[in-house]
Scaffold this motif. Structure first.
Motif, PDB file in Angstrom:
ATOM      1  N   ASP A 188       0.808  -1.200   0.000  1.00 12.05           N
ATOM      2  CA  ASP A 188       0.000   0.000   0.000  1.00 12.05           C
ATOM      3  C   ASP A 188       0.847   1.257   0.000  1.00 12.05           C
ATOM      4  N   GLY A 189       2.154   1.152   0.215  1.00 12.74           N
ATOM      5  CA  GLY A 189       2.997   2.326   0.291  1.00 12.74           C
ATOM      6  C   GLY A 189       3.632   2.756  -1.015  1.00 12.74           C
ATOM      7  N   ALA A 190       3.468   2.022  -2.092  1.00 13.17           N
ATOM      8  CA  ALA A 190       4.092   2.383  -3.366  1.00 13.17           C
ATOM      9  C   ALA A 190       3.507   3.687  -3.891  1.00 13.17           C
ATOM     10  N   HIS A 191       4.336   4.461  -4.611  1.00 15.87           N
ATOM     11  CA  HIS A 191       3.855   5.741  -5.145  1.00 15.87           C
ATOM     12  C   HIS A 191       3.002   5.551  -6.397  1.00 15.87           C
ATOM     13  N   GLY A 192       3.143   4.413  -7.034  1.00 17.28           N
ATOM     14  CA  GLY A 192       2.343   4.152  -8.230  1.00 17.28           C
ATOM     15  C   GLY A 192       2.484   2.716  -8.687  1.00 17.28           C
ATOM     16  N   ALA A 252      -4.387  11.539  -2.577  1.00 19.46           N
ATOM     17  CA  ALA A 252      -4.648  11.833  -1.168  1.00 19.46           C
ATOM     18  C   ALA A 252      -5.935  11.158  -0.698  1.00 19.46           C
ATOM     19  N   GLU A 253      -6.704  10.626  -1.635  1.00 23.54           N
ATOM     20  CA  GLU A 253      -7.985   9.985  -1.313  1.00 23.54           C
ATOM     21  C   GLU A 253      -7.770   8.621  -0.667  1.00 23.54           C
ATOM     22  N   THR A 254      -8.644   8.275   0.265  1.00 22.89           N
ATOM     23  CA  THR A 254      -8.656   6.934   0.855  1.00 22.89           C
ATOM     24  C   THR A 254     -10.091   6.416   0.854  1.00 22.89           C
ATOM     25  N   THR A 255     -10.221   5.100   0.930  1.00 26.93           N
ATOM     26  CA  THR A 255     -11.544   4.487   1.028  1.00 26.93           C
ATOM     27  C   THR A 255     -12.035   4.584   2.467  1.00 26.93           C
ATOM     28  N   ASP A 256     -13.280   4.203   2.700  1.00 29.25           N
ATOM     29  CA  ASP A 256     -13.823   4.187   4.066  1.00 29.25           C
ATOM     30  C   ASP A 256     -13.039   3.237   4.961  1.00 29.25           C
ATOM     31  N   GLU A 257     -12.402   2.220   4.349  1.00 35.55           N
ATOM     32  CA  GLU A 257     -11.600   1.248   5.100  1.00 35.55           C
ATOM     33  C   GLU A 257     -10.171   1.739   5.325  1.00 35.55           C
ATOM     34  N   GLY A 258      -9.826   2.924   4.808  1.00 37.80           N
ATOM     35  CA  GLY A 258      -8.490   3.479   4.995  1.00 37.80           C
ATOM     36  C   GLY A 258      -7.473   3.084   3.946  1.00 37.80           C
ATOM     37  N   VAL A 289      -6.182   5.244  -2.466  1.00 34.73           N
ATOM     38  CA  VAL A 289      -6.786   5.197  -3.793  1.00 34.73           C
ATOM     39  C   VAL A 289      -5.746   5.709  -4.787  1.00 34.73           C
ATOM     40  N   TYR A 290      -5.559   4.969  -5.860  1.00 33.23           N
ATOM     41  CA  TYR A 290      -4.625   5.319  -6.931  1.00 33.23           C
ATOM     42  C   TYR A 290      -5.418   5.774  -8.139  1.00 33.23           C
ATOM     43  N   LEU A 291      -4.971   6.871  -8.768  1.00 31.89           N
ATOM     44  CA  LEU A 291      -5.694   7.461  -9.888  1.00 31.89           C
ATOM     45  C   LEU A 291      -4.899   7.340 -11.182  1.00 31.89           C
ATOM     46  N   GLY A 292      -5.642   7.125 -12.283  1.00 28.14           N
ATOM     47  CA  GLY A 292      -5.053   7.056 -13.610  1.00 28.14           C
ATOM     48  C   GLY A 292      -5.827   7.935 -14.570  1.00 28.14           C
ATOM     49  N   GLU A 293      -5.526   7.796 -15.852  1.00 28.59           N
ATOM     50  CA  GLU A 293      -6.194   8.584 -16.878  1.00 28.59           C
ATOM     51  C   GLU A 293      -7.662   8.202 -16.995  1.00 28.59           C
TER      52      GLU A 293
END
Length: 78
Positions: A2-6, A30-36, A39-43
């Motif tokens: 869970d700590g990887a940057h991408g 910076a987003e997290t799920t309700d479970e903590g 969240v990773y974002l892409g195109e």
């Protein structure tokens, strides 16, 4: 992991259509799920959480996605 940057993740092709899988790159937000979970974002609005080597696609799913999981490969820092 869970700590990887991408991650480089596989996006499965449409079942039955013999579509090849595609690769996408997602970066930690910076987003997290309700479970903590991070969240990773892409195109194109692609959003995933990563569990070990599995990427779980979050709704809304990318167009044409018919399977909620793909493989996740950590990006190496350069």
């Amino acid at each position: 992991m869970d700590g990887a940057h991408g991650y480089r993740i596989t996006v499965p092709g449409r079942p039955g259509g013999h579509a090849p899988q595609a690769m996408a790159v997602v970066y930690r937000s910076a987003e997290t799920t309700d479970e903590g979970l991070a969240v990773y974002l892409g195109e194109d609005g692609l959003r995933v959480t990563v569990h070990g080597t599995v990427a779980c696609f979050l709704e809304p799913y990318p167009p044409g996605l018919c399977h909620p999981y793909g493989y996740a490969y950590p990006l190496t820092a350069s």
